[in-house]
Structures are given as structure tokens and as C-alpha cells.
Design a protein around this motif. Structure first.
Motif: not given
Lengths: 250, 278
Positions: B269-278, B198-199, A90-98, B170-175
Motif C-alpha cells: 500500500k505505502y511502498f509500491s514506489w520501490e518495486s516500480k522505481t528503476r 522505509a521499504p 525522490m521516488p516516494w514523493l509525487n511530482v508536486l512534492d518533488n 540510499v542512492r547518493q544522487t538523492l542525498i
């Protein structure tokens, strides 16, 4: 011997957009004893991933049944974990939370699940990366976390769908060693899907060779070379060539 | 430091050019009704607290407009976000609503003006809550339901579309990963789909607010309005006070950009993960 996973007469049929029938799997029968490391080897598109997804309960079989410890299994559950090829954190969770995610679903309290997550973080040798986010990790590290996440749930069976397929050759060899170490530490039944002959010979107690169109079992080979296996072992080379020849004919 | 400075300079080139062209054209035109000079408009901002053409100060008008937009926006968003999430989550719900939404989406919010007026008339927040006549009543009387409706309509569609898209992509793999970890359907919904989307949801909220804010002038053209930046523009136009029209436009642009940057800060601040995730 008592089998953990039993697959009986499994068949999976897809329908393409113009209603063409595509038989992904036909008459699959599989018996996986407790604590076995089974590799399913086959060319791309032979239905090996589909088989794994059906065992996991993520997809429905068209006919046939899957049993787990004697009971029919149709839905995903905590006892049967799965590791995907890539990008499953899950890209929004850190390693521990994952790592703690499965425990969170199970309703384990926060301090307790964090303690367990730390333990698995140490196990994969990433103690300093607990607060890192997936995008900050290399592909190999991400897969390690994915494995730790699956193990933290303490599943009985671990299904692995080409978990090292996206890694470079060197990282891959390290991860294979690592996985064997973990498997020997905490005995689990592992079904490992791969299209790499070398990987299968290195890891497996037994290899199921599949062929495609329609997907079915072509051959079954027990690997008796003692671990840790040396790739320079002549038996290793023989098995590899034999499997490669079979795979070409598949 | 050098980098930030360069960025600032680059972003100021075009606005500076615009000001130069404006000032030159104004001198050329020699007609404040066609195009007033920068100085004339600037003066309005220097005396921002003056009472302009009987409509009150600039901050007061901005305040009235902000409350209008935020109330319309809030109503729009409160319906759009849950609907968008549900449409993204369930194919059936999507099929029920999609055609319906698609028919209404291309209609510009302003086209609703006559209908909104006919349906809601002069009803306002004051009459809705049955306020007793007095200063409060006069203030809340400014916020006509018809205006809230128009702005709500404007914000609604971009929010629905973005939220639905976010949940669907939302990527199927995550679900699948969550399912094999033992997630219940409720876990999938609240712990996977919503955070993963959320983003996109924030982006939808951002676009929705921008459009809602852009509907302001149209909404404030409705009768019964005696304040607000949009009304200020309309009324100033009738009095041939082009300097005030431009003042109002700058206010709308400035406040809009400010609101937008608030969203950008939240997203960074809260959703920077989105732009950085490939």
C-alpha cells in the motif's frame, strides 16, 4: 563585467585503492559572468563533472578556491542549484512534492510552496502530472521535473551535469529548446556540462573545452550565432567540425 | 477474476498434495503417536475452545503467545531500528557496533536460554511492575522476562541488518540533490534517508517478526511457562499427544503467515514506489 562564479587554481586529486595519485583537475581557472550560459565540453573522464560538483559544494577541492558573488563557496546552498543526469527525483514523493522539496527545506508554508510548485509545473508543460510519481514518468518528463525542482528554489546559478545525457535524440532537442526558453524568461547563470558538441554549440554563449589526464582547460570559444540557432546555419556546422577536431585531439 | 482463480489453484496444489501424503501415511502408520490422521487434528480445531490437557483453549494459548512475541519483538525493534539507522548513517557508528553485532548474530536465540534463565530467573512483567497478587498477577506472570529477551534477541539481528542496509543503499544522487536544494543535516536524515530506507525498514520488521515468532517454541520451553502455543507443543509431546503437537504447529504457521501478510499489505500500500522505481 561582474562575475557570478569564479574558480581559481582549482586542483582535485583522488587516491585510488592502491594509493595511486589520480589528478582529476589541475590549475582550473574559470570566470563566469552573470547570466551567462556556459557549456563545459569534454570527453568522458576529463573531470568536468568533478568540477561541477566542486562548484556546487558537494566535493572539496584539493587546492584552489571557488567564489560565488565574491565570497568563497564551499558548501551546497540554495542560491546554486543543480540538475543531475538522471534518477534524482525522490521516488516516494509525487511530482508536486518533488518540485516543492527545496521550498520545504527552506521552511516555506505548505499552501505557499504548493502554489509555487504548481506555477513551475505549468511552466514545464506538465500541469496534469502533479500527482504522478516519478516511476510513472518517461525519462524526459523526469528531467523536466528535476529542472522545475531546481528552478522552484529560485537559484541564482544553475549547474547542469549532462541533464539530457540519458534522453533519446528527439526528446533531447526539445528539452534544449525548452531550457533556452526558460533561461531567457528568468535570467540565470547556467553552467552546463556535456560531452555532446552539438548540444554545446546549440546552447552556449561560451564553450570551455576540457581535455583529460589531467583535467584542464584546452580551449575557450565564444558562440556568437544569434538564437534560436539553426543547425543548418553554415557557421554552426563550422564550429561543430572545429570542436570535434579539437575534441579528437583532447 | 480468472487470473486470481488460477493463482489460488496454483498456490493450493502443494498444500493439497501434503494433506494427501499425510493422510495416506497416517493410514499406513496406524499409530496416532507417530502420525495422527487429519481428522484427529481437525477435531482439535473444531473444539478449539475446549480446555486442552489442562492448558486452556487454543485461542487463549495463541493470545498468550502473541503477547509474548509482540512484547519481545517490540523491545528488539525499539533498539534495532534506531541502531540500524545510525549504523547506516554514520561510518563511525557502524565501525563501533558492526564487529560486536556480527559476533552475536550467529548465536541462535535458543543458545541464550540458560543464560537468560540465570540472569532473569523467574522475573516476569508482573514482578517487573510490582503487581499485587491476584488474577492480573497470575496472567502477567505468564510473560517472563527471559522469554521476552529470547524473542527480542531473535528479532533484533535481522532488523538491524536490514535497516542498516536500507539506509546505506540510499542512492547518493538523492542525498546530493537534497543538499543542493538546501537541505540541512536534519532534513537529510528525516526527509531523505528515513523515507528512502522505509521499504527496507519494513522488510526488516517483517523478517524480524517472522524470526521472533519462530523463536516462540524455544522461549516457551523455559520453566515457569504454563500457557502458550509453544508450551502446548512441548507439553503435548510429553503426553504423546502428537495430534496436539501438529495442531500447535499449524497455529504457529497460520498466525505467522497472517502476521507476514499484514506487513505485505502495508508494504504494497505505502511502498509500491520501490518495486516500480528503476
Amino acid at each position: 563585467m561582474k562575475e557570478t562564479i569564479l574558480v581559481e587554481h582549482l586542483e582535485k586529486v583522488f587516491y585510488s585503492q592502491n594509493d595511486m595519485e589520480i589528478i582529476a583537475l589541475t590549475d582550473m581557472n574559470l570566470r563566469v559572468p552573470e547570466n551567462e550560459f556556459l557549456c563545459i565540453l569534454g570527453p568522458s573522464g576529463c573531470g568536468k563533472s568533478t568540477l561541477l560538483r566542486i562548484i556546487a559544494g558537494l566535493e572539496k577541492a584539493s587546492s584552489g578556491r571557488v567564489f560565488y558573488n565574491g565570497r568563497e563557496h564551499t558548501k551546497p546552498c540554495r542560491e546554486i542549484g543543480m540538475v543531475f543526469q538522471s534518477y534524482s527525483l525522490m521516488p516516494w514523493l509525487n511530482v508536486l512534492d518533488n518540485i516543492a522539496l527545496g521550498l520545504e527545506f527552506a521552511g516555506v508554508s505548505k499552501p505557499e510552496r504548493m502554489a509555487i510548485a504548481r506555477e513551475y509545473l505549468d511552466m514545464i508543460g506538465m500541469s496534469n502530472f502533479g500527482k504522478a510519481f516519478p516511476y510513472e514518468l518517461s525519462g524526459g518528463m523526469q528531467q523536466r521535473v528535476a529542472i522545475a525542482r531546481a528552478l522552484a528554489n529560485n537559484p541564482d546559478v544553475l549547474l547542469m551535469d549532462e541533464p539530457f545525457g540519458a534522453l533519446d535524440a528527439y526528446t533531447r532537442i526539445i528539452m534544449q529548446k525548452e531550457l533556452l526558453r526558460i533561461w531567457e524568461q528568468r535570467k540565470k547563470t547556467i553552467i552546463f556540462v556535456t560531452h555532446s558538441v552539438d548540444e554545446a554549440v546549440y546552447l552556449a554563449d561560451r564553450i570551455i573545452l576540457m581535455s583529460g589526464n589531467p583535467g584542464r582547460i584546452k580551449k575557450e570559444i565564444a558562440i556568437t550565432i544569434p538564437r534560436v540557432r539553426e543547425r543548418s546555419n553554415p557557421r554552426y556546422g563550422e564550429l561543430t567540425s572545429e570542436l570535434l577536431a579539437l575534441l579528437e585531439g583532447a | 477474476m480468472q487470473k486470481t482463480f488460477n493463482k489460488l489453484i496454483l498456490s493450493l496444489i502443494l498444500p493439497a498434495l501434503l494433506l494427501i501424503v499425510w493422510q495416506l501415511s497416517a493410514w499406513q502408520a496406524q499409530n496416532a503417536t507417530v502420525l495422527p490422521t487429519i481428522g484427529r487434528v481437525l477435531e482439535n480445531f473444531i473444539h478449539a475452545t475446549d480446555n486442552f490437557i489442562g492448558l486452556g483453549s487454543i485461542p487463549r494459548n495463541i493470545g498468550v503467545s502473541l503477547i509474548r512475541v509482540l512484547s519481545g519483538y517490540t523491545v528488539g525493534v525499539l533498539i534495532a531500528v534506531p541502531l540500524g539507522v545510525l549504523m547506516g548513517y554514520s561510518k563511525t557508528i557502524q565501525q563501533i557496533f558492526e564487529t560486536f553485532v556480527n559476533i552475536f548474530r550467529p548465536i541462535p536465540p535458543l543458545a541464550w536460554q540458560p543464560l537468560a534463565l540465570a540472569i532473569f530467573g523467574m522475573a516476569s512483567i508482573a514482578t517487573l511492575f510490582n503487581m499485587p497478587f491476584g488474577q492480573q498477577y497470575v496472567f502477567w506472570g505468564n510473560f517472563k522476562i527471559a522469554m521476552v529477551f529470547l524473542i527480542g534477541m531473535g528479532s533484533f539481528f535481522p532488523v538491524v541488518a536490514n535497516v542498516m542496509f536500507g539506509v546505506q543503499s540510499v542512492r547518493q544522487t538523492l542525498i546530493d540533490s537534497a543538499r543542493v536544494l538546501g537541505a540541512s543535516e536534519k532534513d537529510i536524515f528525516f526527509k531523505i534517508l528515513i523515507p528512502a530506507a522505509a521499504p527496507s525498514i519494513i522488510n526488516g520488521l517483517r523478517v524480524g517478526l517472522a524470526i521472533g515468532w519462530a523463536c516462540l517454541v524455544g522461549a516457551e520451553m523455559l520453566p515457569g511457562s504454563v500457557a502458550g502455543v509453544g508450551y502446548l507443543i512441548t507439553h503435548a509431546y510429553e503426553l504423546a499427544r502428537t495430534d496436539l503437537v501438529i495442531t500447535g504447529m499449524i497455529c504457529i504457521g497460520g498466525v505467522g503467515a497472517l502476521l507476514d501478510s499484514i506487513f505485505r499489505i502495508i508494504a504494497n500500500k505505502y511502498f509500491s514506489w520501490e518495486s516500480k522505481t528503476r
